[in-house]
Write an enzyme that holds these catalytic residues in place. Structure first.
Site, short mmCIF file in Angstrom:
data_model
loop_
_atom_site.label_atom_id
_atom_site.label_comp_id
_atom_site.label_asym_id
_atom_site.label_seq_id
_atom_site.Cartn_x
_atom_site.Cartn_y
_atom_site.Cartn_z
N SER A 26 0.58 -1.30 0.19
CA SER A 26 -0.16 -0.23 0.25
C SER A 26 0.83 0.76 0.25
O SER A 26 0.15 2.30 -1.09
CB SER A 26 -1.01 -0.01 0.75
OG SER A 26 -1.60 -0.91 1.24
N HIS A 57 -5.91 -3.59 -7.06
CA HIS A 57 -5.67 -3.42 -5.93
C HIS A 57 -6.34 -2.42 -5.08
O HIS A 57 -5.95 -0.86 -5.37
CB HIS A 57 -4.43 -3.62 -4.88
CG HIS A 57 -4.50 -4.18 -3.42
ND1 HIS A 57 -4.56 -3.40 -2.61
CD2 HIS A 57 -5.14 -5.31 -2.98
CE1 HIS A 57 -5.11 -3.92 -1.61
NE2 HIS A 57 -4.80 -5.36 -1.90
N THR A 114 -4.63 -9.72 -7.28
CA THR A 114 -4.74 -10.26 -6.04
C THR A 114 -6.02 -11.38 -6.19
O THR A 114 -6.51 -12.12 -5.42
CB THR A 114 -5.65 -9.44 -4.78
OG1 THR A 114 -5.01 -7.77 -5.04
CG2 THR A 114 -5.47 -10.41 -3.63
N TYR A 200 17.34 21.88 11.33
CA TYR A 200 17.30 20.37 12.35
C TYR A 200 17.77 19.16 11.63
O TYR A 200 18.22 18.38 12.58
CB TYR A 200 16.50 20.54 13.69
CG TYR A 200 14.69 20.91 12.73
CD1 TYR A 200 14.67 19.35 11.26
CD2 TYR A 200 13.83 21.41 12.30
CE1 TYR A 200 13.48 19.07 10.82
CE2 TYR A 200 12.78 21.36 11.76
CZ TYR A 200 12.58 20.26 10.91
OH TYR A 200 11.29 20.76 10.08
C1 LIG Z 1 -1.35 -6.88 -5.62
C2 LIG Z 1 -1.13 -5.86 -4.09
N1 LIG Z 1 -0.86 -4.71 -4.17
C3 LIG Z 1 -1.49 -3.94 -3.41
C4 LIG Z 1 -1.10 -4.39 -2.04
C5 LIG Z 1 -1.66 -4.37 -1.03
O1 LIG Z 1 0.06 -4.78 -0.27
P1 LIG Z 1 0.13 -4.48 1.90
O2 LIG Z 1 -0.71 -4.85 1.89
O3 LIG Z 1 1.35 -5.05 1.67
O4 LIG Z 1 -0.39 -3.04 1.22
C6 LIG Z 1 -1.31 -6.11 -2.00
C7 LIG Z 1 -1.99 -6.26 -0.54
O5 LIG Z 1 -3.20 -7.79 -0.96
C8 LIG Z 1 -1.54 -6.33 -3.21
O6 LIG Z 1 -1.99 -7.81 -3.49
#
Ligand SMILES: Cc1ncc(COP(=O)(O)O)c(C=O)c1O
Length: 348
Positions: A26, A57, A114, A200
């Site tokens: 993500s 996703h 997915t 900083y």
């Molecule tokens: C194709 C794809 N993209 C992104 C993600 C998101 O990954 P994360 O859960 O590591 O944030 C997933 C999670 O299943 C995924 O299958």
């Protein structure tokens, strides 16, 4: 840097490419899309458009929302019969958007969705992006790792054309959570998108030629995520990872054979990159009744306490989904799990 560089080379990105370890896919999708957006002057950001498929996703939707690319400017296109993004309607959408003054920014391709493990036509999409001058991002959070296996590499041809890609070692490289990885074709873009040097932090500014990873992404204070991956590559060797991935691919194919032999299952998407989806032939045709049947079946699977199968939907209808990435699963485990699943379905 060493571990990122191993992954860069395994994915076929050129020298000069680089990347970053983040918490997961993500954050990796968000970070890379923020880098892509830098191609446009800030004043043009409200007109930027992203293109992906209806199988992309949800983390990409979330990334787009976070970046303010919302509503009609985040385009999810309907996929073909194999759940892949079709370049033809995509080309039309890009042209139509340009015609009304919008600014097509990036195409987000899937390298292993997915839902079904489908891989978008990466070479064709890379060609389209080159022609239309768009950023080519590949979300391969779980399946990109399969590029190290000769069984899967041909399926992932075109990955090396990506401007950015996502690969999660905490998925198919078997690492404990959290380690996601993003790679970019041109490492300098990370720093130009993210580096800010307040007074900083001047004492710890990177020297010339040094990479300070806190300048390459959203996190300033970061954990040492590379260590576990470095260590497991060193301890087990790449050959062990290759064998484990090959085993995952074979297991999904074996599941397909068992399901076909049983005769009571409809395979809704074939084994691809360790994912297979299917439904019981007794699943009601009515969508609401089918949902209920699946909910009862999944509850029965949990109560049975032997193995787990997940549910998802394809073309609006529920399906069961096996993701066979655990190389310790035996053929006998698979057969027993699917036999039980069939028996449970028959009791509903
Ligand atoms: C194709 C794809 N993209 C992104 C993600 C998101 O990954 P994360 O859960 O590591 O944030 C997933 C999670 O299943 C995924 O299958």
């Amino acid at each position: 840097m060493l571990t990122i560089d191993w992954l860069r080379r395994l994915c076929g990105l050129p020298e000069g490419g680089g990347g970053l370890f983040v918490s997961g896919g993500s954050l990796a999708n968000l970070t890379t899309l923020a880098v892509a957006r830098e191609r446009l002057p800030e004043d043009d950001w409200p007109r930027a458009v992203l293109y992906c498929s209806d199988q992309t996703h949800s983390s990409v939707d979330r990334a787009a929302r976070t970046l303010g690319i919302v509503g009609g400017r985040f385009r999810r296109l309907v996929t073909d019969a194999g759940q892949r993004l079709d370049p033809r309607p995509l080309t039309e959408a890009i042209r139509a958007d340009r015609a009304v003054g919008l600014l097509p920014l990036a195409v987000i391709a899937n390298a292993g969705t997915t839902n079904t493990g489908a891989v978008d036509p990466l070479v064709e999409l890379a060609n389209l992006c080159a022609k239309e001058d768009l950023w080519f991002h590949v979300d391969g959070a779980y399946a990109t790792a399969a590029v190290i296996s000769s069984r899967a590499a041909p399926l992932l041809a075109g990955l090396d054309r990506a401007d950015s890609l996502v690969l999660d070692p905490h998925k198919w490289l078997f690492q404990p959570y959290d380690i996601g990885c993003l790679l970019v074709r041109d490492a300098a873009r990370l720093e130009s998108a993210f580096a800010i040097l307040p007074e900083y932090l001047r004492d710890i500014a990177a020297a010339a030629g040094e990479i300070n990873y806190c300048d390459n992404g959203l996190e300033l204070t970061r954990r040492f995520r590379a260590l576990k991956l470095w260590m497991s590559f060193k301890v087990f060797g790449l050959a062990a990872f290759r064998a484990a991935i090959k085993r995952g691919i074979q297991l999904a194919e074996t599941a397909g054979e068992i399901l076909r032999e049983a005769g009571c299952w409809e395979i809704t998407s074939p084994a691809q990159l360790a994912v297979i989806t299917f439904r019981h032939r007794a699943t009601p045709a009515d969508p609401a009744a089918a949902e209920e049947f699946h909910r009862h079946l999944l509850d029965a699977v949990v109560a049975n306490d032997h193995s787990l199968v997940t549910g998802t939907a394809l073309e609006g209808r529920p399906v069961l989904r096996l993701c066979t990435v655990n190389p310790r699963t035996t053929d006998a485990d698979l057969r027993e799990s699917l036999d039980r699943l069939g028996r449970l379905a028959e009791t509903l």
